[in-house]
Design a protein around this motif. Structure first.
Motif, PDB file in Angstrom:
ATOM      1  N   ALA A  81       0.815  -1.215   0.000  1.00  0.00           N
ATOM      2  CA  ALA A  81       0.000   0.000   0.000  1.00  0.00           C
ATOM      3  C   ALA A  81       0.848   1.264   0.000  1.00  0.00           C
ATOM      4  O   ALA A  81       0.378   2.327  -0.398  1.00  0.00           O
ATOM      5  N   ASN A  82       2.092   1.163   0.470  1.00  0.00           N
ATOM      6  CA  ASN A  82       2.980   2.326   0.488  1.00  0.00           C
ATOM      7  C   ASN A  82       3.894   2.369  -0.724  1.00  0.00           C
ATOM      8  O   ASN A  82       4.919   3.046  -0.714  1.00  0.00           O
ATOM      9  N   CYS A  83       3.561   1.614  -1.755  1.00  0.00           N
ATOM     10  CA  CYS A  83       4.333   1.641  -3.000  1.00  0.00           C
ATOM     11  C   CYS A  83       4.406   3.087  -3.510  1.00  0.00           C
ATOM     12  O   CYS A  83       3.388   3.769  -3.537  1.00  0.00           O
ATOM     13  N   PRO A  84       5.584   3.576  -3.852  1.00  0.00           N
ATOM     14  CA  PRO A  84       6.838   2.862  -4.099  1.00  0.00           C
ATOM     15  C   PRO A  84       7.827   2.875  -2.940  1.00  0.00           C
ATOM     16  O   PRO A  84       9.010   2.590  -3.156  1.00  0.00           O
ATOM     17  N   PHE A  85       7.406   3.204  -1.728  1.00  0.00           N
ATOM     18  CA  PHE A  85       8.367   3.362  -0.635  1.00  0.00           C
ATOM     19  C   PHE A  85       8.484   2.147   0.278  1.00  0.00           C
ATOM     20  O   PHE A  85       9.163   2.199   1.292  1.00  0.00           O
ATOM     21  N   ASP A  86       7.809   1.053  -0.064  1.00  0.00           N
ATOM     22  CA  ASP A  86       8.088  -0.237   0.587  1.00  0.00           C
ATOM     23  C   ASP A  86       8.274  -1.261  -0.526  1.00  0.00           C
ATOM     24  O   ASP A  86       7.683  -2.316  -0.529  1.00  0.00           O
ATOM     25  N   CYS A  87       9.138  -0.883  -1.466  1.00  0.00           N
ATOM     26  CA  CYS A  87       9.215  -1.588  -2.743  1.00  0.00           C
ATOM     27  C   CYS A  87      10.205  -2.751  -2.718  1.00  0.00           C
ATOM     28  O   CYS A  87      11.188  -2.756  -1.993  1.00  0.00           O
ATOM     29  N   GLY A  88       9.893  -3.717  -3.542  1.00  0.00           N
ATOM     30  CA  GLY A  88      10.722  -4.883  -3.801  1.00  0.00           C
ATOM     31  C   GLY A  88       9.904  -5.765  -4.720  1.00  0.00           C
ATOM     32  O   GLY A  88       8.851  -5.356  -5.215  1.00  0.00           O
ATOM     33  N   MET A  89      10.349  -6.979  -4.957  1.00  0.00           N
ATOM     34  CA  MET A  89       9.514  -7.914  -5.690  1.00  0.00           C
ATOM     35  C   MET A  89       8.520  -8.505  -4.693  1.00  0.00           C
ATOM     36  O   MET A  89       8.683  -9.618  -4.198  1.00  0.00           O
ATOM     37  N   CYS A  90       7.483  -7.725  -4.382  1.00  0.00           N
ATOM     38  CA  CYS A  90       6.542  -8.098  -3.328  1.00  0.00           C
ATOM     39  C   CYS A  90       5.368  -8.874  -3.906  1.00  0.00           C
ATOM     40  O   CYS A  90       5.283  -9.121  -5.111  1.00  0.00           O
ATOM     41  N   GLU A  91       4.447  -9.238  -3.033  1.00  0.00           N
ATOM     42  CA  GLU A  91       3.291 -10.037  -3.462  1.00  0.00           C
ATOM     43  C   GLU A  91       2.354  -9.258  -4.372  1.00  0.00           C
ATOM     44  O   GLU A  91       1.503  -9.836  -5.047  1.00  0.00           O
ATOM     45  N   ARG A  92       2.529  -7.934  -4.411  1.00  0.00           N
ATOM     46  CA  ARG A  92       1.691  -7.101  -5.276  1.00  0.00           C
ATOM     47  C   ARG A  92       2.241  -7.023  -6.695  1.00  0.00           C
ATOM     48  O   ARG A  92       1.518  -6.670  -7.626  1.00  0.00           O
ATOM     49  N   HIS A  93       3.515  -7.364  -6.872  1.00  0.00           N
ATOM     50  CA  HIS A  93       4.137  -7.209  -8.185  1.00  0.00           C
ATOM     51  C   HIS A  93       3.582  -8.237  -9.163  1.00  0.00           C
ATOM     52  O   HIS A  93       3.431  -9.408  -8.825  1.00  0.00           O
ATOM     53  N   LYS A  94       3.324  -7.809 -10.400  1.00  0.00           N
ATOM     54  CA  LYS A  94       2.564  -8.630 -11.343  1.00  0.00           C
ATOM     55  C   LYS A  94       3.375  -9.148 -12.529  1.00  0.00           C
ATOM     56  O   LYS A  94       2.802  -9.734 -13.452  1.00  0.00           O
ATOM     57  N   SER A  95       4.674  -8.913 -12.544  1.00  0.00           N
ATOM     58  CA  SER A  95       5.504  -9.401 -13.653  1.00  0.00           C
ATOM     59  C   SER A  95       6.778 -10.020 -13.116  1.00  0.00           C
ATOM     60  O   SER A  95       7.396  -9.474 -12.200  1.00  0.00           O
ATOM     61  N   HIS A  96       7.175 -11.138 -13.707  1.00  0.00           N
ATOM     62  CA  HIS A  96       8.461 -11.716 -13.324  1.00  0.00           C
ATOM     63  C   HIS A  96       9.583 -10.892 -13.953  1.00  0.00           C
ATOM     64  O   HIS A  96       9.340  -9.971 -14.736  1.00  0.00           O
ATOM     65  N   THR A  97      10.809 -11.194 -13.621  1.00  0.00           N
ATOM     66  CA  THR A  97      11.956 -10.444 -14.138  1.00  0.00           C
ATOM     67  C   THR A  97      12.179 -10.790 -15.605  1.00  0.00           C
ATOM     68  O   THR A  97      12.615 -11.892 -15.939  1.00  0.00           O
ATOM     69  N   GLY A  98      11.865  -9.837 -16.485  1.00  0.00           N
ATOM     70  CA  GLY A  98      12.112 -10.043 -17.908  1.00  0.00           C
ATOM     71  C   GLY A  98      13.555  -9.754 -18.267  1.00  0.00           C
ATOM     72  O   GLY A  98      14.159 -10.445 -19.077  1.00  0.00           O
TER      73      GLY A  98
END
Length: 678
Positions: A132-149
């Motif tokens: 909910a605090n994206c982008p200030f608690d950012c990482g490859m979190c459970e909210r992220h919707k794309s794998h590393t291309g």
């Protein structure tokens, strides 16, 4: 790197001195910043009244940040004539109005291809707030919707240039970030451990990665760890001056050189205009490949987009793509300057249409997630998760063009009904849902037999059997197959990274270009670089060495030693330079392509050579008696105050140059309080 004749140690001329040199490409070109452009179609959308703006049609809502205080606030995308704009309101800093896309119709067309990809089964960052605090608690979190291309791995922040628009470089006095081989291996292993799809493509970057003393070992390590696609992001200068490096890197596993190339002319590309021919020859002899990567800045080099494509076609034996990157305006800069230099993906695409006489038109381009339809088909056929490109539709665009045997330029969508093909494949995907493997294969075979109707064989290049190429892609679905397609074509790409003004959380959570750090963090590109104080600089600091300590372990090293110095006269007289620039074919002027010369086409080798003048170089702490000055031959005719073309002292600065204001070390003395954006 060993010093070449063009890369010499100028500090040796003054014992005990620290030499401040004129750094290549370090100053923003001067430009007149006019009054608010209410009548200029480029800048007019910035100068509406808020009543006018709030009455315009809303497209969608998102979350964004205030560019001043970084407060997370609401953002609204709205239609302003042909433009898509974003507006946001901060209680403290009021309204921010910014250009998002410069073609509403293209935006709505690309939007149709948007879809959510597959995130991570093993996210590397778990947040209590669920992002909910994206982008200030950012990482490859459970909210992220794309794998590393594509994974970016920075192996040094040292660079031999100091480009004013670069995301970052090691400024004088800053610590040196150059992780050990063990730390780099840890990054690689971490990326390969991602699930359900391990990172498969990697870009080794910097700084200038060829300055890392173990660059070849780093590439070998990436290959051994399992990466199929290994890119090296570089100016190409060190490779051009040391051609053996091209063989070593190719043998170690580099798939392609991702080389900066900001224009064909000297003025548009002061970064590596003179060295690019040497680099292309070195890669050509090593049987490698190159992607040219222009940073596109309106008023700086946007007039040469067609010329850059033409240059690539002249070197299509080694150049596989031109990947344009509209500039990300990270850092504070005057609003009027930002308005003039902002360019978006469709803005660049429309200029390409104009500068190629309509041979490459805006309808030939597709959004990157367009290929998701192909991926879904392959996944449905095999029942296995496959490499996906599920980025936000506004992040990137692409176009394949083929140079036929008669020199006719043919964009892929001239002979392939792309939209019809994707709809055809999606229909098959829907039919395969929930079916056993043998039934899925039967449906797939039927679908594949039907793809011929979407390919106009009369219009396809004479040297290409596109049906056969597609069948190979669908049946083998690997990097090698895609490589075979690219060997017969030139890919034109667009990738527009965000900044604080255009920041859109929806884009961030779908980002598939990530940065990986030694501490295990993996971050979206537009979080890592847009908020350096929170992520990039903070994480790198943990693994950096103070410059004073670095100097102790690298005797004789100083910042100026790292900086590249060129001999323009010698380079312009070289055979590779003349061959690449003086004898270019203007493919767009050929009768088969319409017969009109490409806009701004020129042979740079026929332009009068640069007038070499001495640049005053200030030395500090030279002796106990105070500082001294000395003159060194430099690559430009610029005075230290930034007024090019004037002899020392004639500009009124007395040859000493103006002092930068506001603690800004870039030397842009005309900016207020160091807010030039360098």
């Amino acid at each position: 790197m060993p010093n070449s004749p063009q890369h010499r140690d100028d500090t040796s001329k003054v014992a005990g001195a620290t030499v401040v040199i004129e750094e290549i490409n370090s100053k923003r070109p001067e430009m007149k910043v006019d009054a608010p452009g209410v009548n200029d179609p480029i800048t007019a959308p910035y100068h509406r009244t808020m009543e006018e703006i709030e009455a315009m049609p809303v497209i969608e809502k998102t979350m964004t940040v205030c560019p001043e205080c970084k407060l997370i606030i609401n953002g609204i995308l709205y239609k302003d004539g042909d433009n898509v704009m974003i507006r946001k309101f901060c209680p403290e800093h009021q309204w921010t109005i910014e250009k998002y896309w410069e073609d509403y119709d293209m935006y709505m067309k690309m939007r149709r291809y948007n879809y959510f990809g597959r995130g991570f089964e093993n996210p590397n960052y778990i947040t209590e707030t669920k992002g909910a605090n994206c982008p200030f608690d950012c990482g490859m979190c459970e909210r992220h919707k794309s794998h590393t291309g594509l994974a970016n791995v920075v192996i040094t922040n040292r660079c031999h240039l100091s480009c004013w628009y670069c995301f970052f470089y090691a400024k004088e006095g800053e610590p040196i970030y150059e992780p050990s081989l063990a730390e780099i291996r840890k990054i690689f292993v971490n990326l390969r451990g991602q699930k359900p799809i391990a990172a498969n493509a990697i870009q080794i970057t910097g700084g200038e990665p060829t300055m890392h003393p173990n660059i070849v070992e780093v590439v070998k390590m990436a290959k051994e760890t399992g990466f199929d696609q290994i890119q090296l992001n570089t100016t190409g200068i060190n490779i051009g001056l040391n051609p053996d490096m091209a063989y070593q890197l190719k043998h170690a596993g580099v798939s392609t050189l991702y080389m900066s190339f900001d224009g064909v002319s000297k003025k548009a590309n002061p970064k590596n205009h003179w060295e690019a021919p040497l680099t292309l020859d070195a890669i050509r002899k090593a049987k490698g490949s190159v992607v040219l990567v222009p940073t596109v800045i309106r008023t700086i080099n946007d007039h040469e987009l067609g010329a850059m494509i033409n240059f690539a076609l002249n070197n299509i034996d080694v150049v596989r793509a031109v990947n344009f990157q509209p500039v990300s305006l990270v850092g504070r800069m005057p609003a009027r300057l930002r308005e003039k230099q902002r360019i978006s993906i469709p803005g660049a695409i429309k200029l390409i249409e104009e500068q190629t006489n309509g041979v490459i038109r805006k309808e030939h381009w597709f959004s990157v997630p367009y290929v998701g339809g192909i991926n879904k088909f392959i996944e449905a056929l095999t029942g296995e998760f496959k490499y996906d490109l599920s980025i936000h539709f506004a992040c990137g665009a692409g176009c394949y063009i083929f140079l036929d045997s008669d020199n006719k330029i043919i964009p892929i969508t001239e002979f392939v009904d792309a939209q019809g093909l994707i709809e055809h494949l999606q229909k098959a995907v829907n039919e395969m849902d929930g079916k056993p493997k043998i039934v899925r294969r039967a449906i797939a075979v039927k679908a594949l037999l039907g793809i011929n109707k979407f390919i106009d064989k009369k219009k396809q290049p004479k040297t290409v059997n596109f049906t056969k190429m597609l069948m190979s892609l669908f049946l083998k679905h690997n990097f090698a197959t895609m490589g075979n397609i690219q060997m017969k074509s030139l890919f034109l790409g667009m990738m527009h990274f965000q900044d604080e003004y255009t920041y859109d959380i929806h884009r961030v959570e779908k980002c598939d270009i990530h940065y990986a750090m030694p501490d295990g963090q993996v971050l979206p590109f537009c979080t890592f670089n847009v908020f350096p104080e929170v992520y990039r600089d903070k994480a790198q600091k943990q693994y950096s060495i103070p410059s004073s300590e670095w100097q102790k372990t690298h005797p004789g090293w100083t910042y100026p030693i790292d900086k590249y110095r060129r001999d323009v006269k010698e380079l312009e007289a070289s055979e590779p330079y003349l061959r690449h620039y003086a004898n270019m074919t203007d493919y767009f002027s050929l009768n088969v392509n319409g017969g009109k010369p490409v806009k701004n086409f020129s042979n740079p080798a026929t332009v009068a050579p640069v007038q070499h003048k001495a640049v005053v170089v200030q030395t500090v702490n030279a002796t106990a008696g105070g500082s001294k000055t000395m003159e060194l031959e430099a690559e430009s005719a610029s005075c230290a105050c930034g007024k090019s073309g004037e002899a020392k002292g004639s500009c009124g600065c007395g040859g000493k140059g103006a002092e930068p204001k506001g603690g800004d070390s870039c030397g842009c003395s005309g900016a207020e309080g160091g807010s030039c954006g360098c």
